[in-house]
Design a protein around this motif. Sequence first.
Motif, mmCIF file in Angstrom:
data_model
loop_
_atom_site.group_PDB
_atom_site.id
_atom_site.type_symbol
_atom_site.label_atom_id
_atom_site.label_comp_id
_atom_site.label_asym_id
_atom_site.label_seq_id
_atom_site.Cartn_x
_atom_site.Cartn_y
_atom_site.Cartn_z
ATOM 1 N N ALA A 45 -1.795 8.107 30.596
ATOM 2 C CA ALA A 45 -0.518 8.268 30.521
ATOM 3 C C ALA A 45 0.093 7.487 29.107
ATOM 4 O O ALA A 45 0.817 8.204 28.419
ATOM 5 C CB ALA A 45 0.209 7.485 31.600
ATOM 6 N N LEU A 46 -0.714 6.506 28.800
ATOM 7 C CA LEU A 46 -0.359 5.801 27.400
ATOM 8 C C LEU A 46 -0.816 6.559 26.197
ATOM 9 O O LEU A 46 -0.144 6.827 25.290
ATOM 10 C CB LEU A 46 -1.100 4.543 27.507
ATOM 11 C CG LEU A 46 -1.206 3.554 26.126
ATOM 12 C CD1 LEU A 46 0.541 3.036 26.059
ATOM 13 C CD2 LEU A 46 -1.827 2.461 26.054
ATOM 14 N N ILE A 47 -1.915 7.154 26.312
ATOM 15 C CA ILE A 47 -2.512 8.065 25.435
ATOM 16 C C ILE A 47 -1.675 9.470 25.121
ATOM 17 O O ILE A 47 -1.081 9.741 23.858
ATOM 18 C CB ILE A 47 -3.897 8.535 25.389
ATOM 19 C CG1 ILE A 47 -4.856 7.319 25.385
ATOM 20 C CG2 ILE A 47 -4.369 9.793 24.586
ATOM 21 C CD1 ILE A 47 -6.342 7.570 25.930
ATOM 22 N N MET A 52 2.844 11.846 21.955
ATOM 23 C CA MET A 52 4.460 12.269 21.910
ATOM 24 C C MET A 52 5.063 11.644 20.739
ATOM 25 O O MET A 52 5.817 12.290 19.873
ATOM 26 C CB MET A 52 4.966 11.970 23.205
ATOM 27 C CG MET A 52 4.500 13.003 24.216
ATOM 28 S SD MET A 52 4.604 14.749 24.011
ATOM 29 C CE MET A 52 5.811 14.954 25.298
ATOM 30 N N VAL A 53 4.936 10.317 20.550
ATOM 31 C CA VAL A 53 5.648 9.613 19.676
ATOM 32 C C VAL A 53 5.128 9.744 18.503
ATOM 33 O O VAL A 53 5.809 10.070 17.527
ATOM 34 C CB VAL A 53 5.435 8.249 19.846
ATOM 35 C CG1 VAL A 53 5.941 6.984 18.846
ATOM 36 C CG2 VAL A 53 6.314 7.727 21.281
ATOM 37 N N PHE A 54 3.789 9.784 18.024
ATOM 38 C CA PHE A 54 3.326 10.121 16.719
ATOM 39 C C PHE A 54 3.198 11.521 16.208
ATOM 40 O O PHE A 54 2.911 11.538 15.070
ATOM 41 C CB PHE A 54 1.763 9.314 16.567
ATOM 42 C CG PHE A 54 2.248 7.673 16.645
ATOM 43 C CD1 PHE A 54 2.822 7.010 16.092
ATOM 44 C CD2 PHE A 54 1.383 6.866 17.888
ATOM 45 C CE1 PHE A 54 3.122 5.689 15.951
ATOM 46 C CE2 PHE A 54 1.776 5.587 17.964
ATOM 47 C CZ PHE A 54 2.426 4.924 16.886
ATOM 48 N N CYS A 55 3.214 12.377 17.265
ATOM 49 C CA CYS A 55 3.092 13.780 16.484
ATOM 50 C C CYS A 55 4.343 14.281 16.168
ATOM 51 O O CYS A 55 4.456 15.178 15.741
ATOM 52 C CB CYS A 55 2.285 14.546 17.672
ATOM 53 S SG CYS A 55 0.821 14.127 18.005
#
Length: 56
Positions: A45-47, A52-55
């Motif tokens: 879930a963290l990955i 989502m944040v960095f893409c």
Amino acid sequence: MGHPPLEFRDCYLDSPNFRERLKCYEQELERTNKFIKDVIKDGNALISAMRMVFCF
């Protein structure tokens, strides 16, 4: 996690004390297995969240 040791002679005799000790080990293994599965699930879930944040 101080479980009493499992002795071979107790295993051979299949005593009630051995069964109780074995049950303690089985319960600890079940808890450990559940913990590991939860860690893997949380890690995935963290990955996903980081992707989502960095893409975007």
